[in-house]
Scaffold this motif. Structure first.
Motif, PDB file in Angstrom:
ATOM      1  N   LYS A 277      13.953  22.461  30.389  1.00 13.04           N
ATOM      2  CA  LYS A 277      15.178  21.936  30.985  1.00 13.04           C
ATOM      3  C   LYS A 277      16.377  22.781  30.589  1.00 13.04           C
ATOM      4  CE  LYS A 277      16.009  18.424  27.378  1.00 13.04           C
ATOM      5  NZ  LYS A 277      14.922  18.788  26.473  1.00 13.04           N
ATOM      6  N   TRP A 278      17.524  22.482  31.189  1.00 15.79           N
ATOM      7  CA  TRP A 278      18.697  23.361  31.120  1.00 15.79           C
ATOM      8  C   TRP A 278      19.169  23.621  29.691  1.00 15.79           C
ATOM      9  CZ3 TRP A 278      18.797  18.333  32.942  1.00 15.79           C
ATOM     10  CH2 TRP A 278      19.575  17.419  32.227  1.00 15.79           C
ATOM     11  N   ASP A 279      19.103  22.633  28.789  1.00 17.60           N
ATOM     12  CA  ASP A 279      19.659  22.875  27.461  1.00 17.60           C
ATOM     13  C   ASP A 279      18.670  23.538  26.516  1.00 17.60           C
ATOM     14  OD1 ASP A 279      18.075  20.660  27.234  1.00 17.60           O
ATOM     15  OD2 ASP A 279      19.600  19.346  26.388  1.00 17.60           O
ATOM     16  N   ASN A 280      17.520  23.941  27.026  1.00 18.28           N
ATOM     17  CA  ASN A 280      16.602  24.772  26.245  1.00 18.28           C
ATOM     18  C   ASN A 280      16.655  26.239  26.676  1.00 18.28           C
ATOM     19  OD1 ASN A 280      15.591  22.918  24.412  1.00 18.28           O
ATOM     20  ND2 ASN A 280      14.000  22.196  25.813  1.00 18.28           N
ATOM     21  N   TRP A 281      17.636  26.564  27.530  1.00 17.88           N
ATOM     22  CA  TRP A 281      17.874  27.954  27.923  1.00 17.88           C
ATOM     23  C   TRP A 281      19.181  28.395  27.273  1.00 17.88           C
ATOM     24  CZ3 TRP A 281      14.431  30.812  30.753  1.00 17.88           C
ATOM     25  CH2 TRP A 281      13.431  30.116  31.435  1.00 17.88           C
ATOM     26  N   PHE A 282      19.097  29.084  26.156  1.00 20.08           N
ATOM     27  CA  PHE A 282      20.282  29.508  25.431  1.00 20.08           C
ATOM     28  C   PHE A 282      20.925  30.700  26.150  1.00 20.08           C
ATOM     29  CE2 PHE A 282      17.249  27.792  22.256  1.00 20.08           C
ATOM     30  CZ  PHE A 282      17.851  26.553  22.165  1.00 20.08           C
ATOM     31  N   HIS A 283      22.248  30.674  26.233  1.00 23.95           N
ATOM     32  CA  HIS A 283      23.006  31.605  27.074  1.00 23.95           C
ATOM     33  C   HIS A 283      22.589  31.444  28.542  1.00 23.95           C
ATOM     34  CE1 HIS A 283      24.498  33.727  23.554  1.00 23.95           C
ATOM     35  NE2 HIS A 283      23.265  33.917  23.156  1.00 23.95           N
ATOM     36  N   GLY A 284      21.822  30.417  28.839  1.00 29.02           N
ATOM     37  CA  GLY A 284      21.319  30.227  30.195  1.00 29.02           C
ATOM     38  C   GLY A 284      20.113  31.080  30.524  1.00 29.02           C
ATOM     39  N   ARG A 285      19.702  31.985  29.599  1.00 27.31           N
ATOM     40  CA  ARG A 285      18.686  32.974  29.940  1.00 27.31           C
ATOM     41  C   ARG A 285      17.575  33.106  28.903  1.00 27.31           C
ATOM     42  NH1 ARG A 285      21.006  35.900  33.984  1.00 27.31           N
ATOM     43  NH2 ARG A 285      19.560  37.637  33.850  1.00 27.31           N
ATOM     44  N   VAL A 286      17.754  32.545  27.715  1.00 28.50           N
ATOM     45  CA  VAL A 286      16.777  32.709  26.635  1.00 28.50           C
ATOM     46  C   VAL A 286      16.092  31.367  26.397  1.00 28.50           C
ATOM     47  CG1 VAL A 286      16.450  33.312  24.209  1.00 28.50           C
ATOM     48  CG2 VAL A 286      18.144  34.541  25.577  1.00 28.50           C
ATOM     49  N   LEU A 287      14.790  31.311  26.593  1.00 33.87           N
ATOM     50  CA  LEU A 287      14.037  30.067  26.521  1.00 33.87           C
ATOM     51  C   LEU A 287      13.650  29.758  25.081  1.00 33.87           C
ATOM     52  CD1 LEU A 287      12.636  27.734  28.031  1.00 33.87           C
ATOM     53  CD2 LEU A 287      10.638  29.235  28.304  1.00 33.87           C
ATOM     54  N   GLY A 288      13.982  28.560  24.629  1.00 37.11           N
ATOM     55  CA  GLY A 288      13.648  28.146  23.275  1.00 37.11           C
ATOM     56  C   GLY A 288      12.968  26.798  23.238  1.00 37.11           C
ATOM     57  N   ASP A 289      12.728  26.295  22.013  1.00 39.68           N
ATOM     58  CA  ASP A 289      12.095  25.004  21.746  1.00 39.68           C
ATOM     59  C   ASP A 289      10.644  24.970  22.240  1.00 39.68           C
ATOM     60  OD1 ASP A 289      11.442  22.481  21.060  1.00 39.68           O
ATOM     61  OD2 ASP A 289      12.796  21.481  22.453  1.00 39.68           O
ATOM     62  N   PHE A 290       9.721  25.316  21.350  1.00 37.57           N
ATOM     63  CA  PHE A 290       8.306  25.388  21.719  1.00 37.57           C
ATOM     64  C   PHE A 290       7.502  24.188  21.224  1.00 37.57           C
ATOM     65  CE2 PHE A 290       9.449  30.030  20.973  1.00 37.57           C
ATOM     66  CZ  PHE A 290       9.756  30.253  22.300  1.00 37.57           C
ATOM     67  N   GLY A 291       8.180  23.124  20.777  1.00 35.98           N
ATOM     68  CA  GLY A 291       7.475  21.988  20.194  1.00 35.98           C
ATOM     69  C   GLY A 291       6.653  21.184  21.169  1.00 35.98           C
ATOM     70  N   SER A 292       6.899  21.334  22.470  1.00 32.48           N
ATOM     71  CA  SER A 292       6.164  20.553  23.472  1.00 32.48           C
ATOM     72  C   SER A 292       5.122  21.375  24.224  1.00 32.48           C
ATOM     73  CB  SER A 292       7.143  19.935  24.484  1.00 32.48           C
ATOM     74  OG  SER A 292       8.056  19.071  23.852  1.00 32.48           O
ATOM     75  N   VAL A 293       4.963  22.635  23.856  1.00 30.07           N
ATOM     76  CA  VAL A 293       4.010  23.512  24.551  1.00 30.07           C
ATOM     77  C   VAL A 293       2.601  22.928  24.470  1.00 30.07           C
ATOM     78  CG1 VAL A 293       2.878  25.774  24.470  1.00 30.07           C
ATOM     79  CG2 VAL A 293       5.374  25.609  24.226  1.00 30.07           C
ATOM     80  N   GLU A 294       1.881  23.007  25.570  1.00 34.05           N
ATOM     81  CA  GLU A 294       0.514  22.488  25.611  1.00 34.05           C
ATOM     82  C   GLU A 294      -0.203  23.054  26.841  1.00 34.05           C
ATOM     83  OE1 GLU A 294       0.954  18.332  28.045  1.00 34.05           O
ATOM     84  OE2 GLU A 294       1.507  18.295  25.935  1.00 34.05           O
ATOM     85  N   PRO A 295      -1.529  23.005  26.851  1.00 30.01           N
ATOM     86  CA  PRO A 295      -2.260  23.436  28.047  1.00 30.01           C
ATOM     87  C   PRO A 295      -1.894  22.552  29.244  1.00 30.01           C
ATOM     88  CG  PRO A 295      -3.724  23.312  26.151  1.00 30.01           C
ATOM     89  CD  PRO A 295      -2.436  22.672  25.736  1.00 30.01           C
ATOM     90  N   GLY A 296      -1.744  23.166  30.401  1.00 30.16           N
ATOM     91  CA  GLY A 296      -1.380  22.395  31.584  1.00 30.16           C
ATOM     92  C   GLY A 296      -1.302  23.271  32.805  1.00 30.16           C
ATOM     93  N   ARG A 297      -0.332  22.944  33.681  1.00 30.80           N
ATOM     94  CA  ARG A 297      -0.083  23.733  34.878  1.00 30.80           C
ATOM     95  C   ARG A 297       1.385  24.161  34.921  1.00 30.80           C
ATOM     96  NH1 ARG A 297      -4.735  23.463  38.286  1.00 30.80           N
ATOM     97  NH2 ARG A 297      -3.626  24.935  39.626  1.00 30.80           N
ATOM     98  N   GLU A 298       1.714  24.985  35.895  1.00 34.48           N
ATOM     99  CA  GLU A 298       3.041  25.578  35.964  1.00 34.48           C
ATOM    100  C   GLU A 298       4.113  24.633  36.511  1.00 34.48           C
ATOM    101  OE1 GLU A 298      -0.150  28.666  37.095  1.00 34.48           O
ATOM    102  OE2 GLU A 298       0.331  26.556  37.565  1.00 34.48           O
ATOM    103  N   TYR A 299       3.693  23.620  37.261  1.00 35.86           N
ATOM    104  CA  TYR A 299       4.604  22.861  38.112  1.00 35.86           C
ATOM    105  C   TYR A 299       5.716  22.154  37.337  1.00 35.86           C
ATOM    106  CZ  TYR A 299       0.081  23.416  40.375  1.00 35.86           C
ATOM    107  OH  TYR A 299      -1.112  23.926  40.821  1.00 35.86           O
ATOM    108  N   LYS A 300       5.373  21.553  36.206  1.00 33.92           N
ATOM    109  CA  LYS A 300       6.377  20.806  35.449  1.00 33.92           C
ATOM    110  C   LYS A 300       7.466  21.745  34.922  1.00 33.92           C
ATOM    111  CE  LYS A 300       5.016  17.452  32.744  1.00 33.92           C
ATOM    112  NZ  LYS A 300       4.522  16.672  31.574  1.00 33.92           N
ATOM    113  N   ASP A 301       7.085  22.925  34.447  1.00 36.81           N
ATOM    114  CA  ASP A 301       8.083  23.867  33.939  1.00 36.81           C
ATOM    115  C   ASP A 301       9.065  24.275  35.021  1.00 36.81           C
ATOM    116  OD1 ASP A 301       6.922  23.789  31.468  1.00 36.81           O
ATOM    117  OD2 ASP A 301       5.956  25.750  31.606  1.00 36.81           O
ATOM    118  N   ILE A 302       8.551  24.548  36.202  1.00 37.74           N
ATOM    119  CA  ILE A 302       9.437  24.963  37.300  1.00 37.74           C
ATOM    120  C   ILE A 302      10.360  23.816  37.694  1.00 37.74           C
ATOM    121  CG2 ILE A 302       9.495  25.750  39.698  1.00 37.74           C
ATOM    122  CD1 ILE A 302       6.783  27.116  39.128  1.00 37.74           C
TER     123      ILE A 302
END
Length: 562
Positions: free
Chosen positions: A446-471
């Motif tokens: 989500k928007w507040d996990n993109w620092f400077h709007g361009r750097v993706l952070g916060d990996f605590g929820s990473v898990e096997p899945g599909r692409e759709y939710k991230d998009i």
């Protein structure tokens, strides 16, 4: 504004710093200054030393130039040299009106005002020679006898000045992301003891170093962060040591992070041992961001994913860089875990891979398409890691519809609007839970996990899945009541861009684009409602997110769920 402040601004504004080589500085000086400023700033700094005869042409070709001119290395001011530099200043300003030009005068105090008798005399000299108007560009070099010696002596102080500025800026952003509770259900956060930052909103408290903190209840903090607060005294330790001693005498058992802008190769072994001799204390550099999380498995996942993304030069420049601290890679106090990452900064200047990918795909490099690019890298490059134990699920995949109703149904008219969505929502959950897991999903892009709007952070929820939710998460844009998310054409263009970029990065990706798009729509339904769940107290936000769910749950948009 002092020359120090001018230089710090030049670096922060990414100006190209050009120094006139009137004293034979040489290539070694250029390399040393470039490396020193780049290290201090945490990114590439453009710094050039050029022959005075080439100044005008170099400034004309430079991007946003900041030019430093130095009067000859003598005990007293050489008027001939001064008029020569003033002439260069005038020519540069005529050729490049936006250029910032400073003339450094040796053995003149830094705080020069128009009432300064030396400056008044120089103004008259310059006026007689037809160079009036140059005096505002003159700065004193204090006791230094040349510009070279001045810059050389200031590298350490630049490091501290930039470190303090960057910390203040970055902590301001963290106050509304890492530290306001959106990243964790943990109620504890950080007490920052520093004279260089104002207090921030959110779960972050800043107090000055002269504040008596003996009466503060420190049990409410996950850690205490102390700024070294170097004052230019002998050695490299600052006034933060007094705070550290006071906490030690009080017998505080909260983790303490002592931060310095000095590089560790500058600190003496005795200074490092002294700081680390205090109980529960770790010594760390500036330019670090800290995060609180609950659970060892989540902390270890963050570190594991951080290690994974660091293996790709294309991906690591656009993702948060995790840093192992303490003996386990994190600090722990009871059931609270503290993680560290380097301050996020953009690293596109030297990215030779991304422009080629966008060109070959015919995709415009907009902010949203950049996020699609980062997600396509994340999915395509890490998909072979889905079986690793460290990245298995540690959080809920979806909330039940009844949970959503319990949390959101208190708002006026919300319950009725929700009930219209129930059947579709529950059918989507059944369908997506049966899909094969093919990638590592960030799961919270989500928007507040993109620092400077361009750097993706916060990996605590990473898990096997599909692409759709991230998009879908990346498409949720809170600006103007999520109006951009409600724009179907914008959504479709972003999904199309992702598919093109992913196929370029990962040739094995061959999913049908229409089916892919429909599945993203379905996740826009679930993720808009999940986001509303966390912002239930904000009725206007809930209303907008319900509009998103209603828009993308219409039957004519959804073909995969029956």
């Amino acid at each position: 504004m002092s020359l120090d402040e001018c230089l710090l601004d030049a670096v922060e504004e990414k100006r190209e710093i050009i120094v006139a080589d009137s004293a034979g500085f040489g290539e070694r000086f250029e390399e040393m200054m470039r490396e020193g400023l780049s290290l201090a700033f945490g990114g590439k700094v453009r710094f050039r030393v050029v022959d005075p005869a080439d100044l005008v042409e170099t400034a004309r070709e430079a991007k946003n130039p900041y030019v430093l001119l130095g009067v000859s290395d003598r005990r007293f001011i050489d008027l001939r040299s001064l008029t020569e530099q003033a002439t260069y200043c005038r020519k540069i300003r005529e050729a490049v009106p936006d250029a910032e030009v400073v003339i450094g005068l040796p053995n003149i105090e830094l705080d020069m005002h128009y009432s300064n008798p030396v400056l008044e005399a120089l103004k008259r000299v310059l006026s007689v020679t037809g160079l009036q108007g140059i005096s505002p560009h003159i700065q004193g070099l204090g006791s230094c006898s040349s510009l070279e010696r001045y810059l050389y002596s200031k590298i350490k102080n630049y490091t501290h000045g930039l470190g303090a500025r960057r910390d203040a800026r970055f902590l301001d952003r963290l106050s509304s992301s890492f530290l306001d509770g959106r990243q964790s259900t943990c109620e504890k956060s950080f007490l920052v003891v520093s004279d260089r930052m104002d207090n921030k909103e959110g779960r972050l408290t800043v107090v000055r170093q002269d504040r008596d903190i003996s009466s503060l209840d420190l049990s409410g903090y996950a850690a205490i962060i102390i700024d070294n607060n170097y004052q230019g005294d002998a050695g490299n330790l600052g006034t933060g040591v007094r705070v550290l001693r006071g906490l030690s005498e009080r017998g505080v058992d909260v983790p303490i992070i002592y931060q310095t802008a000095h590089s560790f190769d500058v600190l003496s072994k005795e200074e490092i041992r002294f700081i680390e001799s205090f109980p529960h204390t770790v010594l760390l550099p500036k330019g670090m961001a800290f995060k609180v999380c609950m659970g060892r498995d989540v902390a270890e996942k963050e570190l594991a994913v951080g290690s994974m993304v660091s293996g790709s030069d294309a991906l690591v420049r656009y993702t948060a860089s995790m840093v192992e601290i303490g003996n386990e890679g994190y600090l722990q106090k009871d059931d609270v875990f503290i993680l560290a990452s380097r301050t996020a900064h953009e690293r596109e200047e030297d990215d030779v891979y991304k422009p080629g990918v966008f060109d070959r795909c015919g995709v415009d490099d907009t902010l949203l398409n950049h996020r699609m690019y980062v997600l396509s890298l994340f999915h395509g490059l890490l998909k072979d890691r889905i079986g690793e134990a460290s990245v298995q699920r540690t959080s809920r995949d979806f909330y039940s519809f009844d949970e959503l109703v319990d949390e959101l149904g208190k708002g006026k008219g919300v319950c009725q609007r929700l009930e219209v969505l129930r059947d579709r929502y529950e059918a989507i959950l059944v369908y997506h839970r049966e899909l094969e897991e093919t990638v590592l999903s960030h799961n919270d892009a989500k928007w507040d996990n993109w620092f400077h709007g361009r750097v993706l952070g916060d990996f605590g929820s990473v898990e096997p899945g599909r692409e759709y939710k991230d998009i879908a998460k990346a498409l949720l844009d809170p600006a103007e009541g999520f109006s951009r998310t409600l724009d179907r054409e914008r959504t479709d263009a972003a999904i199309h861009g992702y598919v093109l970029l992913r196929k370029e990065i990962d040739p094995e990706f061959d999913e049908d684009e229409e089916l892919f798009k429909e599945r993203v729509y379905e996740m826009l339904v679930t993720e808009s409602l999940r986001t509303a769940f966390y912002r239930a107290e904000k009725s206007d936000v809930v209303d907008s997110l319900l509009c998103v769910a209603e828009t993308y749950t219409r039957r004519e948009l959804v073909a995969t769920v029956v």
